[in-house]
Write a protein that holds these residues in place. Structure first.
Motif, mmCIF file in Angstrom:
data_model
loop_
_atom_site.group_PDB
_atom_site.id
_atom_site.type_symbol
_atom_site.label_atom_id
_atom_site.label_comp_id
_atom_site.label_asym_id
_atom_site.label_seq_id
_atom_site.Cartn_x
_atom_site.Cartn_y
_atom_site.Cartn_z
ATOM 1 N N ALA A 1 0.827 -1.203 0.000
ATOM 2 C CA ALA A 1 0.000 0.000 0.000
ATOM 3 C C ALA A 1 0.863 1.255 0.000
ATOM 4 O O ALA A 1 0.580 2.232 -0.699
ATOM 5 N N GLU A 2 1.952 1.224 0.765
ATOM 6 C CA GLU A 2 2.855 2.370 0.793
ATOM 7 C C GLU A 2 3.559 2.561 -0.549
ATOM 8 O O GLU A 2 3.784 3.694 -0.994
ATOM 9 N N LYS A 3 3.904 1.466 -1.199
ATOM 10 C CA LYS A 3 4.527 1.555 -2.524
ATOM 11 C C LYS A 3 3.560 2.214 -3.513
ATOM 12 O O LYS A 3 3.948 3.085 -4.303
ATOM 13 N N PHE A 4 2.305 1.790 -3.462
ATOM 14 C CA PHE A 4 1.324 2.373 -4.363
ATOM 15 C C PHE A 4 1.101 3.840 -4.036
ATOM 16 O O PHE A 4 0.955 4.682 -4.933
ATOM 17 N N SER A 5 1.105 4.175 -2.737
ATOM 18 C CA SER A 5 0.958 5.572 -2.333
ATOM 19 C C SER A 5 2.085 6.421 -2.918
ATOM 20 O O SER A 5 1.862 7.560 -3.350
ATOM 21 N N GLY A 6 3.284 5.850 -2.965
ATOM 22 C CA GLY A 6 4.399 6.565 -3.567
ATOM 23 C C GLY A 6 4.197 6.801 -5.051
ATOM 24 O O GLY A 6 4.537 7.868 -5.575
ATOM 25 N N GLU A 7 3.645 5.808 -5.736
ATOM 26 C CA GLU A 7 3.352 5.975 -7.157
ATOM 27 C C GLU A 7 2.304 7.070 -7.362
ATOM 28 O O GLU A 7 2.393 7.866 -8.306
ATOM 29 N N MET A 8 1.310 7.089 -6.486
ATOM 30 C CA MET A 8 0.280 8.129 -6.589
ATOM 31 C C MET A 8 0.897 9.512 -6.386
ATOM 32 O O MET A 8 0.599 10.456 -7.125
ATOM 33 N N ALA A 9 1.760 9.625 -5.382
ATOM 34 C CA ALA A 9 2.359 10.924 -5.053
ATOM 35 C C ALA A 9 3.213 11.462 -6.196
ATOM 36 O O ALA A 9 3.397 12.681 -6.325
ATOM 37 N N ALA A 10 3.742 10.566 -7.023
ATOM 38 C CA ALA A 10 4.600 10.983 -8.131
ATOM 39 C C ALA A 10 3.806 11.499 -9.333
ATOM 40 O O ALA A 10 4.393 12.064 -10.266
#
Length: 349
Positions: free
Chosen positions: A325-334
């Protein structure tokens, strides 16, 4: 530039993305109005389409999800799309938009743009929903035959999640704001704005609250308006409504029906999910959450509080779900911010 946005008259379709996009367009100096049905005509800058009903106009189905399982909801109705296209054309021929931008589930706007010979664009608020419509291309062609037009491709398509969720022409993020509550909940549970209407005879909310009472974590559940006759565990806070996207900023687990906006908000916040899909594109969304290993999906038919509590506890205790979930959150933030869509739309059309 004049932009006509079209949407089904459903709160969860308009509020998270369509209405903010219309405002973003106006903030950039463009003219933007939303064409939708009477049920949502109270929103600012809307044009009412008299022949476009809301789900509430049909009344709740005789459906109890924990008994009957996932509800099969028809997501395309030929006559309604024809009427919507005609309504949109009635307005557009006088207002003369430069482009029509529709949300995923509204198809009349695309037909109207093809009739007018102007560009159309797509805002993907439910990218898996078209997969739930058998022979969608053929059904659209039957509507086009009524208007004597040919199919055209969208000039611009905006997705609201990264390509790893669903590929699109362009990808954006809708920011979320964190809200501080006293004793912020570790688990947030809600079934969205449409679920209460559709499952009026269901005890599923009671089951969810009972399950959360078995989990050693502070929880909050959106139970809707009206008298609550279900359980009241000491660790579970019951609220008519909750600021979902804000609370997800500090939550550890999200119990959700897996509606697209809810899943998107959870992944933006980096919160793993326990999904209980109920209808429409929700089973596909829940399956995608499992594929991404950002949570689990639980079948609603025959669900018990004990089984649900076990699945919630499993997510709560499994670090791998948080990592994904945190990895996906990072993708979203980018991703570029949602408010950049107007500039990109202008360039595309």
């Amino acid at each position: 530039m004049r932009v006509l946005l079209t949407s089904l008259p459903i709160h969860s379709h308009l509020t998270p993305a369509v209405a903010p996009l219309a405002q973003a367009l106006r903030d950039r100096g463009h003219e933007a109005v939303i064409a939708t049905g009477p049920a949502m005509g109270h929103l600012d800058h809307t044009v009412t389409l008299p022949d476009v009903p809301a789900p509430s106009d049909f009344g709740p189905p005789p459906w109890i999800p924990e008994r009957d399982g996932v509800l099969k909801v028809p997501l395309f109705a030929h006559d309604l799309v024809v009427k919507a296209a005609a309504n949109i054309l009635d307005f557009a021929r006088n207002w003369k938009p430069d482009v029509i931008l529709r949300e995923t589930n509204e198809y009349g706007g695309q037909i109207a743009a093809e009739v007018l010979g102007i560009p159309h664009a797509l805002l993907e608020i439910a990218p898996f929903a078209p997969h739930e419509i058998p022979d969608l291309g053929e059904q659209m062609d039957k509507v086009r035959a009524r208007f004597d037009v040919s199919a055209t491709e969208p000039s611009f398509t905006a997705g609201l999640t990264p390509p790893s969720w669903h590929p699109s022409q362009h990808h954006y993020r809708v920011p979320i704001k964190q809200e501080t509550w006293e004793k912020a909940p570790e688990i947030v549970a809600t079934f969205g704005t449409n679920a209460g209407l559709l499952m009026s005879g269901s005890k599923l909310p009671h089951l969810v609250v009972e399950a959360l009472g078995k989990v050693a974590a502070r929880s909050v559940v959106a139970i809707g308006r009206g008298d609550w006759t279900g359980p009241r565990p000491s660790n579970v806070r019951l609220e008519p409504e909750i600021p979902q996207q804000q609370l997800l900023g500090t939550a550890k687990v999200f119990v959700t029906h897996a509606g697209y906006s809810s899943v998107r908000e959870a992944l933006t916040a980096g919160v793993p999910m326990t999904c209980i899909p109920l209808f429409a594109d929700q089973p596909r969304n829940a399956a995608r959450v499992e594929d991404l290993k950002a949570g689990v999906s639980v079948e609603v038919k025959g669900l018990t509080a004990t089984v649900l509590a076990e699945r919630i506890q499993h997510v709560l205790e499994t670090r791998a779900y948080y990592d994904k979930a945190e990895k996906f959150s990072g993708e979203m933030a980018a991703l570029p911010v949602f408010t950049e869509i107007p500039d990109h739309l202008v360039s595309a059309v």
